[in-house]
Design a protein around this motif. Structure first.
Motif, PDB file in Angstrom:
ATOM      1  N   ILE A  70      21.414  51.257  47.860  1.00 33.91           N
ATOM      2  CA  ILE A  70      22.613  51.810  47.234  1.00 33.91           C
ATOM      3  C   ILE A  70      23.857  51.037  47.670  1.00 33.91           C
ATOM      4  O   ILE A  70      24.699  50.667  46.852  1.00 33.91           O
ATOM      5  CB  ILE A  70      22.744  53.318  47.568  1.00 33.91           C
ATOM      6  CG1 ILE A  70      21.662  54.101  46.803  1.00 33.91           C
ATOM      7  CG2 ILE A  70      24.130  53.854  47.230  1.00 33.91           C
ATOM      8  CD1 ILE A  70      21.379  55.475  47.349  1.00 33.91           C
ATOM      9  N   ALA A  71      23.963  50.769  48.966  1.00 34.18           N
ATOM     10  CA  ALA A  71      25.122  50.017  49.466  1.00 34.18           C
ATOM     11  C   ALA A  71      25.157  48.620  48.857  1.00 34.18           C
ATOM     12  O   ALA A  71      26.227  48.100  48.521  1.00 34.18           O
ATOM     13  CB  ALA A  71      25.080  49.947  50.993  1.00 34.18           C
TER      14      ALA A  71
ATOM     15  N   VAL B  53      18.142  57.820  43.636  1.00 40.04           N
ATOM     16  CA  VAL B  53      17.936  58.927  44.571  1.00 40.04           C
ATOM     17  C   VAL B  53      16.879  59.905  44.062  1.00 40.04           C
ATOM     18  O   VAL B  53      16.004  60.336  44.807  1.00 40.04           O
ATOM     19  CB  VAL B  53      19.272  59.672  44.815  1.00 40.04           C
ATOM     20  CG1 VAL B  53      19.047  60.980  45.547  1.00 40.04           C
ATOM     21  CG2 VAL B  53      20.244  58.784  45.590  1.00 40.04           C
TER      22      VAL B  53
ATOM     23  N   ARG C 279      22.229  57.925  40.983  1.00 45.98           N
ATOM     24  CA  ARG C 279      21.494  59.184  40.930  1.00 45.98           C
ATOM     25  C   ARG C 279      20.031  58.937  40.589  1.00 45.98           C
ATOM     26  O   ARG C 279      19.129  59.597  41.110  1.00 45.98           O
ATOM     27  CB  ARG C 279      22.136  60.077  39.865  1.00 45.98           C
ATOM     28  CG  ARG C 279      21.650  61.459  40.012  1.00 45.98           C
ATOM     29  CD  ARG C 279      22.477  62.462  39.265  1.00 45.98           C
ATOM     30  NE  ARG C 279      21.807  63.730  39.432  1.00 45.98           N
ATOM     31  CZ  ARG C 279      21.553  64.564  38.454  1.00 45.98           C
ATOM     32  NH1 ARG C 279      21.959  64.288  37.250  1.00 45.98           N
ATOM     33  NH2 ARG C 279      20.915  65.676  38.691  1.00 45.98           N
TER      34      ARG C 279
ATOM     35  N   GLU D 232      13.996  56.876  53.201  1.00 43.93           N
ATOM     36  CA  GLU D 232      15.388  57.054  52.793  1.00 43.93           C
ATOM     37  C   GLU D 232      16.328  56.005  53.375  1.00 43.93           C
ATOM     38  O   GLU D 232      17.314  55.625  52.755  1.00 43.93           O
ATOM     39  CB  GLU D 232      15.882  58.455  53.173  1.00 43.93           C
ATOM     40  CG  GLU D 232      15.546  59.510  52.137  1.00 43.93           C
ATOM     41  CD  GLU D 232      14.523  60.495  52.632  1.00 43.93           C
ATOM     42  OE1 GLU D 232      13.911  60.235  53.694  1.00 43.93           O
ATOM     43  OE2 GLU D 232      14.345  61.531  51.958  1.00 43.93           O
ATOM     44  N   SER D 233      16.021  55.527  54.573  1.00 49.47           N
ATOM     45  CA  SER D 233      16.912  54.528  55.189  1.00 49.47           C
ATOM     46  C   SER D 233      16.937  53.246  54.337  1.00 49.47           C
ATOM     47  O   SER D 233      17.956  52.573  54.252  1.00 49.47           O
ATOM     48  CB  SER D 233      16.447  54.211  56.610  1.00 49.47           C
ATOM     49  OG  SER D 233      15.105  53.759  56.589  1.00 49.47           O
TER      50      SER D 233
ATOM     51  N   ILE E  59      24.560  61.566  48.509  1.00 50.06           N
ATOM     52  CA  ILE E  59      24.860  60.585  47.463  1.00 50.06           C
ATOM     53  C   ILE E  59      24.408  61.102  46.095  1.00 50.06           C
ATOM     54  O   ILE E  59      25.114  60.950  45.098  1.00 50.06           O
ATOM     55  CB  ILE E  59      24.203  59.226  47.801  1.00 50.06           C
ATOM     56  CG1 ILE E  59      24.983  58.571  48.951  1.00 50.06           C
ATOM     57  CG2 ILE E  59      24.171  58.302  46.590  1.00 50.06           C
ATOM     58  CD1 ILE E  59      24.315  57.369  49.559  1.00 50.06           C
ATOM     59  N   GLY E  60      23.246  61.755  46.053  1.00 51.41           N
ATOM     60  CA  GLY E  60      22.776  62.354  44.801  1.00 51.41           C
ATOM     61  C   GLY E  60      23.759  63.396  44.285  1.00 51.41           C
ATOM     62  O   GLY E  60      24.070  63.448  43.092  1.00 51.41           O
TER      63      GLY E  60
ATOM     64  N   LEU F  91      19.250  53.788  51.289  1.00 53.18           N
ATOM     65  CA  LEU F  91      20.677  53.677  51.605  1.00 53.18           C
ATOM     66  C   LEU F  91      21.123  52.214  51.554  1.00 53.18           C
ATOM     67  O   LEU F  91      22.223  51.899  51.104  1.00 53.18           O
ATOM     68  CB  LEU F  91      20.982  54.267  52.986  1.00 53.18           C
ATOM     69  CG  LEU F  91      20.881  55.798  53.078  1.00 53.18           C
ATOM     70  CD1 LEU F  91      21.185  56.257  54.492  1.00 53.18           C
ATOM     71  CD2 LEU F  91      21.838  56.455  52.094  1.00 53.18           C
TER      72      LEU F  91
ATOM     73  N   PRO G 144      19.113  59.784  57.456  1.00 55.78           N
ATOM     74  CA  PRO G 144      19.159  59.135  56.144  1.00 55.78           C
ATOM     75  C   PRO G 144      18.840  60.092  55.000  1.00 55.78           C
ATOM     76  O   PRO G 144      19.436  59.981  53.925  1.00 55.78           O
ATOM     77  CB  PRO G 144      18.104  58.033  56.248  1.00 55.78           C
ATOM     78  CG  PRO G 144      18.041  57.716  57.705  1.00 55.78           C
ATOM     79  CD  PRO G 144      18.298  59.011  58.415  1.00 55.78           C
ATOM     80  N   SER G 145      17.947  61.039  55.217  1.00 53.93           N
ATOM     81  CA  SER G 145      17.592  61.932  54.109  1.00 53.93           C
ATOM     82  C   SER G 145      18.783  62.796  53.706  1.00 53.93           C
ATOM     83  O   SER G 145      18.989  63.085  52.526  1.00 53.93           O
ATOM     84  CB  SER G 145      16.371  62.786  54.462  1.00 53.93           C
ATOM     85  OG  SER G 145      16.740  63.828  55.320  1.00 53.93           O
TER      86      SER G 145
ATOM     87  N   ALA H 192      27.084  55.499  51.921  1.00 63.89           N
ATOM     88  CA  ALA H 192      25.776  54.961  52.301  1.00 63.89           C
ATOM     89  C   ALA H 192      25.842  54.160  53.592  1.00 63.89           C
ATOM     90  O   ALA H 192      24.954  54.250  54.435  1.00 63.89           O
ATOM     91  CB  ALA H 192      25.218  54.094  51.169  1.00 63.89           C
TER      92      ALA H 192
ATOM     93  N   VAL I 124      21.976  61.868  54.040  1.00 64.51           N
ATOM     94  CA  VAL I 124      22.948  60.978  53.390  1.00 64.51           C
ATOM     95  C   VAL I 124      22.515  60.709  51.938  1.00 64.51           C
ATOM     96  O   VAL I 124      23.336  60.739  51.017  1.00 64.51           O
ATOM     97  CB  VAL I 124      23.115  59.654  54.164  1.00 64.51           C
ATOM     98  CG1 VAL I 124      24.142  58.760  53.476  1.00 64.51           C
ATOM     99  CG2 VAL I 124      23.543  59.922  55.601  1.00 64.51           C
ATOM    100  N   VAL I 125      21.212  60.470  51.744  1.00 68.95           N
ATOM    101  CA  VAL I 125      20.701  60.243  50.390  1.00 68.95           C
ATOM    102  C   VAL I 125      20.968  61.469  49.507  1.00 68.95           C
ATOM    103  O   VAL I 125      21.399  61.351  48.360  1.00 68.95           O
ATOM    104  CB  VAL I 125      19.191  59.909  50.427  1.00 68.95           C
ATOM    105  CG1 VAL I 125      18.567  60.009  49.045  1.00 68.95           C
ATOM    106  CG2 VAL I 125      18.970  58.511  51.001  1.00 68.95           C
TER     107      VAL I 125
END
Lengths: 312, 304
Positions: free
Chosen positions: A159-160, A142, A139, A152-153, B149-150, A156, B142-143, B134, B145-146
């Motif tokens: 995070i992964a 993000v 969190r 953002e890509s 996740i939040g 990701l 992607p935005s 992710a 998906v992010v």
């Protein structure tokens, strides 16, 4: 090594003059402050206190976040882009350590020189504190990573990567094998428990700065080597203390130096140091931005200063 | 008295649930392969594939399809929510927590694999849930998906699941637990993850902010409804009818809605929540909203 080009030799010798101690100390102050701000005490207070107790522990050297930030800066990324991920690495790391110390796991009464989490807050709260720190880390990435600095890509992939490194084939696998024991397990355990953390710290820094795939793979090998190097040297130091009659290691058979002997462990450490530096030779074009990562390898090997003193 | 008047008569709820649960089970099976070290992955699979109605993942898929997304888009998020639900059950059942020996009629995870592996299997499921969303969500920006996740992270930490569990532990054996505390526990322990399921589905499905917030309100209502109905069933049904020990809450001296409000008022409260939940769905295209209407009725009128 013989394979190094003349220019990499010169990079290496210049890197030797880099003041890692000051660099590390400065970062540590900022990381500690950001971690403090990241976990304000709310309702119900005891869970936040349990989380803060382990994350803000005095003896934490913050090696994973420092490596993440150095790797991000290597590619010209901003330190501001890396802080949230750097803090997240500490959070998930703390979560793993809290669970590792539990009575049903390693049953450790202390960690970093202070009582372990469950001895203060109870086993139930310690489990929940760990369970809460994993998602808090994600969190934090993000919500705190400046969106104008990192697409953002890339987030990701970060995070992964962190999730993979703490998961069932990473640190959790290392802890499992640590518990199971078995012959010749020590090398594998160190790869998983320490190599994964170093690997993901370095790789995340690269992802944040938008590094190319081959550079990421290089960081992967570098981070893994440094992570294991760190653990092997810790084992050597502890084994020497033991010989002097000062050691008190209950993790029998889990120390590389104990299983293979100090001589062999030193050889292994030298091998890892050479390997890590060789990977860094591939980053020569980034000039002196590679110095922190170089000096990090030497520090992991010779521990030329105390990080605790550095943080003042 | 089962009322399904909001659901089109031709909507086959049972068939819908069976089909979706089947899809989810296959996706979960594929998501966690039996890798090295085997025992951890076996432990993860043991609890994850133990059956269950898959209410959370189905809610996620239904919300995604409601706002125009496809089932395939929602599957990684749906699986992630079920992984989180499973890990919370594994850790909840541990001797230092609720100390349960049985779950869904089978020995609990730590009974089979030991406490150490149960803790690790839970941790690994938690981590993998995030990796899965992710890395495996396809065809979504992607935005989004992010953002998903939040939302997932928020629902399980100290502002969600964990907060509910902590307050639940604190209130055990306490004589004067009030309605406010009871609601805090349920909103966090049960409703937060149901909310995440629905909201994740709406986000990856391409829902507008307004749609996401409507569905969030809907999920909060059915989350609380889920728990109120659970409490009512615990005092009104026999163990045989429930398939688990009835009156367990009374024996454990747990605070419940019937204990605080009485049975009649609890049933009234459930009706209110049911009405509020359906109101949130009223703006959507009725045929597309049919699965969520039916799921709401199912949660309200289930007998076990």
């Amino acid at each position: 090594t013989a394979a190094s080009s003349p220019s990499s030799v010169s990079t290496r010798s210049k890197a030797a003059g880099f003041d890692l101690k000051t660099y590390w100390a400065n970062l540590m102050v900022q990381i500690n402050q950001k971690l403090d701000e990241a976990i304000p005490v709310q309702f119900p207070p005891q869970i936040y206190e349990a989380m803060r107790y382990s994350v803000l522990a005095k003896g934490a050297k913050r090696a994973p976040p420092v490596m993440c930030i150095s790797a991000c800066e290597l590619f010209g990324g901003s330190r501001l882009a890396a802080f949230p991920t750097a803090c997240a690495l500490e959070m998930v790391h703390a979560a793993s350590l809290i669970h590792d110390d539990l009575p049903c796991m390693d049953d450790s009464p202390s960690r970093r020189g202070q009582p372990s989490n469950h001895t203060i807050y109870g086993v139930d709260m310690a489990i929940l504190a760990g369970d809460a720190l994993f998602p808090l880390g994600f969190r934090h990435i993000v919500s705190q990573t400046p969106s104008d600095l990192v697409p953002e890509s890339h987030l990701l992939r970060v995070i992964a990567e962190i999730a993979r490194s703490v998961g069932s084939t990473g640190m959790a696998a290392g802890q499992f094998l640590d518990l199971e024991g078995g012959p010749n397990a020590v090398g594998f355990i160190q790869e998983k428990k320490f190599g994964e953390m170093g690997e993901s710290s370095a790789v995340c820094g690269g992802f944040l700065a938008g590094a190319e795939d081959d550079e990421i793979e290089r960081l992967r090998r570098y981070g893994r080597a440094v992570g294991v190097l760190y653990a092997v040297v810790d084992d050597i130091i502890e084994e020497r203390l033991k010989v002097e009659g000062d050691g008190d290691r209950k993790n029998k058979g889990k120390s590389y130096a104990e299983v293979y002997g100090v001589e062999k462990a030193i050889e292994k450490a030298e091998e890892l140091r050479a390997k890590a530096k060789e990977e860094l030779d591939g980053f020569e074009k980034h000039g002196e931005r590679v110095f922190p990562l170089y000096s990090f390898v030497d520090y992991a090997f010779d521990r030329s200063f105390s990080v605790d003193d550095a943080s003042g | 008295e089962i009322q399904l008047q909001d659901t089109p008569l031709n909507f086959d709820f049972k068939g819908y649930m069976i089909a979706k649960a089947h899809t989810v089970n296959q996706a979960l099976d594929a998501a966690i392969a039996l890798r090295d070290p085997h025992k951890i992955h076996q432990a993860m699979r043991y609890s994850l594939l133990a059956g269950g109605k898959r209410v959370r993942p189905v809610l996620c898929i239904a919300a995604c399809e409601l706002v125009g997304g496809t089932e395939a888009t929602a599957i990684p998020a749906a699986c992630a929510v079920e992984m989180i639900h499973t890990m919370s059950l594994i850790h909840d059942d541990l001797p230092c927590m609720d100390n349960d020996d049985l779950r869904r009629g089978k020995p609990t995870n730590h009974k089979v694999y030991g406490e150490d592996v149960a803790v690790l299997a839970g941790d690994a499921l938690l981590a993998f849930a995030f990796e899965h969303v992710a890395a495996s969500t396809e065809g979504v920006s992607p935005s989004r998906v992010v953002r998903a996740i939040g939302e997932l992270a928020k629902s399980i930490g100290t502002e969600g699941l964990v907060a509910g569990q902590v307050v639940d532990i604190d209130s055990e054996g306490v004589a004067n637990v009030g309605l406010e505390t009871l609601e805090f526990i349920h909103v966090h322990k049960t409703a937060a993850l149901l909310e995440a399921a629905v909201v994740l589905g709406a986000i990856v499905g391409g829902g507008s902010d307004e749609e996401v917030e409507k569905l969030r309100k809907f999920a909060r209502c059915i989350g609380l409804l889920f728990q109120v109905v659970d409490d009512i069933l615990d005092v009104t049904k026999s163990s045989e009818e429930l398939g688990k020990t009835a009156g367990k809450d009374l024996v454990a001296d747990k605070v419940t809605y019937p204990k605080l409000l009485g049975i009649d008022k609890s049933k009234e409260f459930a009706q209110e929540l049911l009405k509020d939940a359906k109101e949130q769905l009223s703006g959507f295209d009725p045929p597309k909203a049919a699965p969520l209407f039916a799921l709401t009725n199912y949660i309200a009128y289930r007998q076990n």
